[in-house]
Design an enzyme around this catalytic site. Structure first.
Site, PDB file in Angstrom:
ATOM      1  N   GLU A 129      68.047  49.784  53.369  1.00 41.83           N
ATOM      2  CA  GLU A 129      68.925  49.594  52.243  1.00 41.83           C
ATOM      3  C   GLU A 129      68.954  50.968  52.330  1.00 41.83           C
ATOM      4  O   GLU A 129      70.128  50.786  51.816  1.00 41.83           O
ATOM      5  CB  GLU A 129      67.775  50.417  50.783  1.00 41.83           C
ATOM      6  CG  GLU A 129      66.517  48.606  50.369  1.00 41.83           C
ATOM      7  CD  GLU A 129      66.629  47.880  50.065  1.00 41.83           C
ATOM      8  OE1 GLU A 129      68.422  47.743  49.292  1.00 41.83           O
ATOM      9  OE2 GLU A 129      66.621  46.894  49.688  1.00 41.83           O
ATOM     10  N   SER A 411      20.196  34.042   5.218  1.00 42.81           N
ATOM     11  CA  SER A 411      18.773  34.930   5.422  1.00 42.81           C
ATOM     12  C   SER A 411      18.707  36.209   6.263  1.00 42.81           C
ATOM     13  O   SER A 411      17.364  37.030   6.406  1.00 42.81           O
ATOM     14  CB  SER A 411      16.988  33.494   5.659  1.00 42.81           C
ATOM     15  OG  SER A 411      17.518  32.694   4.630  1.00 42.81           O
TER      16      SER A 411
END
Length: 724
Positions: A129, A411
């Site tokens: 690079e 219930s």
């Protein structure tokens, strides 16, 4: 004589000037008598000097103008901070052991410190690079000149070829990487910021920033994350050819993808990196040659299987994560930002068990379309330890059935809305008489009915609860009053949008989260803890935010104990949740069923919603089952115990390593023996039996004296201090 001549010349000149206006120079008489002098020819040297001076001047002016433009652009450059450069980790969610369960970012990134990056990889990156990385100050004129020459010659380096590694880092940190955005202004700002970065950070820091920032394909950023993704290893465990491949990938992650069918581009790029390392002096030519012989596929993981496993893992915790994100958002955190670490109360072992049971074959779900929602909490602190959002779900972040509040509880509401308030506010004992006779909802012509179409006449509150009779529940809510019932529910974290009454006594819309929290308060002796998912959040700047819930008293200890004792009888062979029985385990709970209306054209006793919420002293588990769309099916009567069956398997597993302790009777409660069942009443409290006769609870609906540890000579119901 000389003086005379001098003055005579002066006089002559004076006369000449006097004869002309002062505003114009005098005109001398033409000299027609003497010979003309020849004109001199300018030399080429003088011309070249003039041209050079003009060019120098123009160059100087151009330099000043360029500098002015540069500094104008630089002045408009964005700020760049260390947090911009130091790529933050992906935001993640962790279980209660600190293990990651979910990455929130679309791009995965685990930050690598400098000591986690091998020297060989650093040399590989610099070689390919920016070979002059350690010699320039952020901008490299020699590199720029080389890139310009390459542009003229038609090289593929292009404008980016002149960028140093530092400039690339700046671009990745604060600018768009689009080629269309690479304007003169942008390049000037990149250069300026690169100079600033070099001034404030060491070369090693800059290189570390860069290697954590670059995109590596497959939704992965940073070379550490790429090493784990591609090879399943840390960077320090990779070979030279593997490191060279990683170093070369950022230039074009798609083209250099080692998982492509044609890996020739990836190999060429890797080999280019290796040759660059030779030129840089990082490795020998022999090392490079040996590395070039290694196949690109060497050491790569099977990402197909890995992806499938990751997707399955995500499905396992999908519902829980949905709830975590909602809670984090309510706390004010933006979960889309990177760097968040969200630590939860999730028990991954229990979560996996609940998921496997919901999606396996050990629980007999009626069809593939039958859905489930379940929430498990620690009743002693409200921590949600597991949650299942559904079963056979094909998408992530779909419907979370555990959080849905549009389904009637059936219930399972009775201990919360009816009998709990009756004990809390009216001091009803467990043996208080209630009526199970033909009855219409107040103010209507509609009969209150039960599943069997029968009536049990006068029964105890214990019997009414364990046998889940509807008419006694409606009577009890009437006696308590809607205001008291709503107040009691509010203490359990359930805010009602109306004053309850009538049919609400046998069912109201609730979620499994709400029921787990409410029943948890009963389980722990009367203190309500809001169900919570998050234990702490660490933000990107390292700040830790700890979270816990403070409990609040929701009911008296006497109320909690008496409700628990009655609900123990629900999980009995002759009661409504026999399938939840775990031999020897101290537990309690309540079932709930919701049928279809007459106009819904469903078979007799077809069930729309089936519930069971049960608890021990260690865990509370609320389970709902049903269908998203009842055109896809219904729960047949023979499968009414489906949620209890699921509960039984989960709780059996969860309690393996937990103490099996029973609830201790508080000193505000007095035991009363009726037949072979131990009943309880609030100590020294007055209560009204409603003018009804005293009756005995049905067999096995409660504990025997020996089971309850009550001495044989204890007082009978007949000696109570209450008003019978």
């Amino acid at each position: 004589m000389a003086n005379d001549n001098q003055w005579s010349r002066v006089n002559r000149n004076q006369n000449l000037y006097d004869n002309h206006p002062a505003t114009e120079p005098p005109t001398l008489p033409p000299n027609n008598g003497g010979p003309k002098k020849p004109k001199k020819r300018r030399s080429w040297r003088r011309i070249l000097l003039t041209v050079f001076l003009w060019l120098l001047t123009l160059g100087f002016i151009g330099t000043l103008a360029g500098a002015a433009v540069f500094f104008t652009y630089a002045n408009e450059a964005p700020n760049i901070t260390e947090s911009d450069l130091a790529s933050e980790n992906s935001s993640a969610i962790y279980d209660n052991q600190g293990n990651p369960i979910w990455k929130l970012s679309t791009v995965q990134r685990d930050y690598a410190n400098s000591n986690e990056i091998p020297k060989t990889l650093k040399e590989a990156v610099v070689s390919i690079e920016d070979r002059r990385f350690y010699k320039h100050g952020g901008v490299d004129p020699i590199r720029i000149a080389g890139a310009a020459l390459a542009n003229i010659e038609g090289s593929s380096l292009g404008m980016q070829g002149g960028s140093t590694l530092t400039q690339q880092l700046v671009k990745l940190s604060v600018f768009s990487t689009s080629t269309a955005d690479q304007t003169l202004k942008r390049k000037a700002q990149e250069a300026w910021l690169a100079l600033r970065v070099e001034k404030n950070f060491s070369k090693d820091e800059i290189l570390t920033f860069y290697m954590n920032k670059v995109y590596m394909g497959h939704g992965v950023s940073g070379m550490k994350t790429a090493a784990e993704y591609f090879y399943g290893k840390p960077l320090t465990a990779l070979s030279l050819p593997q490191l060279a491949l990683l170093a070369g990938m950022p230039q074009s992650p798609t083209n250099y993808d080692p998982y492509l069918k044609d890996t020739s581009a990836a190999k060429d790029r890797r080999d280019t990196v290796l040759q660059a390392m030779v030129k840089y002096g990082a490795i020998t030519q022999k090392q490079a040659n040996d590395a070039m012989k290694v196949p690109i596929s060497d050491g790569l993981q099977d990402i197909t299987a890995k992806t499938q496993l990751a997707n399955e893992s995500r499905k396992t915790v999908d519902g829980y994560v949905q709830s975590v994100l909602a809670e984090a958002s309510a706390m004010g955190f933006d979960t889309s930002k990177p760097g968040l670490k969200i630590y939860t109360n999730l028990d991954s072992d229990l979560q996996q068990k609940m998921y496997d049971l919901a999606n396996g074959s050990s629980v007999a779900f009626p069809s593939q379309n039958t859905q489930i929602g379940a929430t498990m909490t620690d009743p002693n602190n409200g921590e949600v330890v597991a949650q299942i959002s559904g079963r056979n779900q094909q998408i992530l972040f779909g419907t979370n059935h555990a959080n849905l509040t549009g389904r009637s509880s059936g219930s399972s509401i009775k201990p919360l809305l009816d009998y709990g308030p009756a004990i809390e506010y009216l001091n009803w004992p467990t043996y208080r008489t209630v009526e199970d006779k033909k009855y219409k909802y107040p103010g209507t012509s509609h009969d209150v009915t039960d599943w069997d179409g029968k009536y049990m006449d006068n029964i105890t509150m214990r019997t009414a609860l364990t046998q889940s009779r509807n008419i006694p529940a409606v009577h009890t809510l009437e006696a308590v009053g809607g205001q008291n019932a709503a107040k009691f529910m509010s203490g359990l974290g359930i805010q009602l949008n109306k004053i309850p009454g009538g049919q609400d006594a046998i069912g109201m819309p609730l979620s499994t989260v709400q029921e787990a929290g409410a029943f948890g308060a009963i389980a722990n002796g009367g203190t309500y803890y809001k169900p919570t998912y998050i234990s702490k959040i660490v933000t990107a700047d390292g700040t830790t935010h700890n979270y816990s819930v403070s409990g609040k008293r929701a009911m008296k200890t006497s109320t909690a104990f008496m409700l628990t004792d009655m609900m123990k009888g629900v999980i009995k062979p002759n009661a409504t949740a026999a399938d939840a029985i775990i031999p020897g385990l101290h537990q309690a709970g309540k079932s709930g069923l919701v049928g279809f209306g007459d106009g819904e054209q469903m078979p007799d006793r077809a069930i729309k919603d089936a519930w069971f919420t049960g608890f021990t002293k260690s865990y509370t588990l609320s389970v709902w089952t049903g269908y998203d769309d009842n055109s896809l099916g219904y729960i047949p009567w023979t499968s009414q115990d489906l949620p209890a069956q699921y509960y039984q398997k989960v709780m059996s597993y969860a309690m393996q390593n937990k103490p099996n302790t029973d609830w201790k009777m508080p000193d505000t409660v007095t035991p009363k023996i009726d037949g072979n069942i131990v009943e309880y009443e609030v100590k020294d409290a007055k209560w009204d039996n409603g003018g009804l006769p005293t009756v005995t609870s049905v067999s096995q609906s409660g504990e025997s004296p020996s089971e309850a540890g009550i001495p044989a000579g204890a007082a009978s119901v007949g000696s109570t201090s209450g008003n019978n």
